[in-house]
Design a protein around this motif. Sequence first.
Motif, PDB file in Angstrom:
ATOM      1  N   SER A   1       0.846  -1.193   0.000  1.00 29.36           N
ATOM      2  CA  SER A   1       0.000   0.000   0.000  1.00 29.36           C
ATOM      3  C   SER A   1       0.881   1.242   0.000  1.00 29.36           C
ATOM      4  CB  SER A   1      -0.879  -0.003   1.249  1.00 29.36           C
ATOM      5  OG  SER A   1      -1.601   1.196   1.388  1.00 29.36           O
TER       6      SER A   1
ATOM      7  N   THR B   1     -11.740  -7.720   3.544  1.00 28.34           N
ATOM      8  CA  THR B   1     -10.724  -8.759   3.738  1.00 28.34           C
ATOM      9  C   THR B   1     -10.269  -9.327   2.397  1.00 28.34           C
ATOM     10  OG1 THR B   1     -11.693  -9.305   5.898  1.00 28.34           O
ATOM     11  CG2 THR B   1     -10.219 -10.940   4.920  1.00 28.34           C
TER      12      THR B   1
ATOM     13  N   ALA C   1      -8.030  -6.737   0.767  1.00 24.82           N
ATOM     14  CA  ALA C   1      -6.719  -6.676   1.421  1.00 24.82           C
ATOM     15  C   ALA C   1      -5.839  -7.823   0.946  1.00 24.82           C
ATOM     16  CB  ALA C   1      -6.887  -6.714   2.941  1.00 24.82           C
TER      17      ALA C   1
ATOM     18  N   GLY D   1      -1.252  -6.578   3.647  1.00 29.87           N
ATOM     19  CA  GLY D   1      -2.251  -5.934   2.798  1.00 29.87           C
ATOM     20  C   GLY D   1      -3.367  -5.394   3.666  1.00 29.87           C
ATOM     21  N   GLY D   2      -3.942  -4.279   3.260  1.00 32.48           N
ATOM     22  CA  GLY D   2      -5.029  -3.693   4.033  1.00 32.48           C
ATOM     23  C   GLY D   2      -6.085  -3.076   3.143  1.00 32.48           C
ATOM     24  N   ASP D   3      -7.291  -2.973   3.678  1.00 29.75           N
ATOM     25  CA  ASP D   3      -8.363  -2.302   2.966  1.00 29.75           C
ATOM     26  C   ASP D   3      -9.410  -1.836   3.976  1.00 29.75           C
ATOM     27  OD1 ASP D   3      -9.405  -1.717   0.139  1.00 29.75           O
ATOM     28  OD2 ASP D   3     -11.169  -2.510   1.164  1.00 29.75           O
TER      29      ASP D   3
ATOM     30  N   SER E   1     -12.250  -2.334   8.596  1.00 30.51           N
ATOM     31  CA  SER E   1     -10.819  -2.256   8.263  1.00 30.51           C
ATOM     32  C   SER E   1     -10.239  -3.650   8.386  1.00 30.51           C
ATOM     33  CB  SER E   1     -10.087  -1.290   9.184  1.00 30.51           C
ATOM     34  OG  SER E   1     -10.436   0.042   8.880  1.00 30.51           O
TER      35      SER E   1
ATOM     36  N   ALA F   1      -6.977  -6.494   7.466  1.00 31.89           N
ATOM     37  CA  ALA F   1      -5.543  -6.665   7.221  1.00 31.89           C
ATOM     38  C   ALA F   1      -5.275  -8.146   7.012  1.00 31.89           C
ATOM     39  CB  ALA F   1      -4.726  -6.135   8.397  1.00 31.89           C
TER      40      ALA F   1
ATOM     41  N   ARG G   1      -5.422 -13.411   8.597  1.00 28.22           N
ATOM     42  CA  ARG G   1      -6.366 -12.384   8.129  1.00 28.22           C
ATOM     43  C   ARG G   1      -7.228 -11.948   9.313  1.00 28.22           C
ATOM     44  NH1 ARG G   1      -8.041 -16.984   5.227  1.00 28.22           N
ATOM     45  NH2 ARG G   1      -7.303 -16.141   3.270  1.00 28.22           N
TER      46      ARG G   1
ATOM     47  N   CYS H   1     -10.378  -8.713  10.398  1.00 25.57           N
ATOM     48  CA  CYS H   1     -11.166  -7.520  10.080  1.00 25.57           C
ATOM     49  C   CYS H   1     -11.848  -7.032  11.351  1.00 25.57           C
ATOM     50  CB  CYS H   1     -12.210  -7.830   9.002  1.00 25.57           C
ATOM     51  SG  CYS H   1     -13.121  -6.371   8.450  1.00 25.57           S
TER      52      CYS H   1
ATOM     53  N   MET I   1      -6.642   0.552   9.754  1.00 25.79           N
ATOM     54  CA  MET I   1      -5.966  -0.726   9.948  1.00 25.79           C
ATOM     55  C   MET I   1      -6.154  -1.185  11.389  1.00 25.79           C
ATOM     56  SD  MET I   1      -2.014  -1.800   9.053  1.00 25.79           S
ATOM     57  CE  MET I   1      -1.264  -0.477  10.001  1.00 25.79           C
TER      58      MET I   1
END
Length: 194
Positions: free
Chosen positions: A6, A48, A51, A69-71, A106, A108, A119, A121, A177
Amino acid sequence: MIVLASQSASRKAMLDAAGIAYEAQSSDVDEGAIKRELIGVPGGDVATILAEAKALPVSVGVPGKLVLGGDSLVEVGGRQFDKPVSREQAAEHLRFFSGQRMNLHSAAVLVRDGITVWRHCETARLDVRQLSDSFIDSYLNREWPAVSGCVGVFRIEALGVQLFERIEGSHFTVLGMPLLAVLAALRAQGELEA
């Protein structure tokens, strides 16, 4: 050292503040195409999946390294929202959010050698106060284009805090995050001292 999949300023700032050594690499993932395949999937699951989709291709290029990874994804009134593409769309989003509860998911993930090893969230719940059109206009006069990269059209560490009357959940989750869970996972993976 880990790899952050990111260029998010907020995620970088959290890792910097926590003393995590990392290098950042962009992931050229077509988020829109992935989201179109996930219509009807709960927001936390979408975050998830996104990410993970960002971390996997970066992982292939950095053998042996742990990739983060994140979203983040916003849901309000049963609708999922993307980052606004224009100031006009930002104003539309804010008018829709007015007086409603925002669920901010959020997620990760950690990936090593193309295999997801962790993983997670978290969801924060933010109650948006009633926003007048004049407030929305003056808010965007001060915050646009800085909030163009923010899925909820706010930076909680700036004027965005004025949008809300109550927030439930981790401050880090709101920033984008689930940092405490990420730190625990990094310890479990041997990247940080226990």
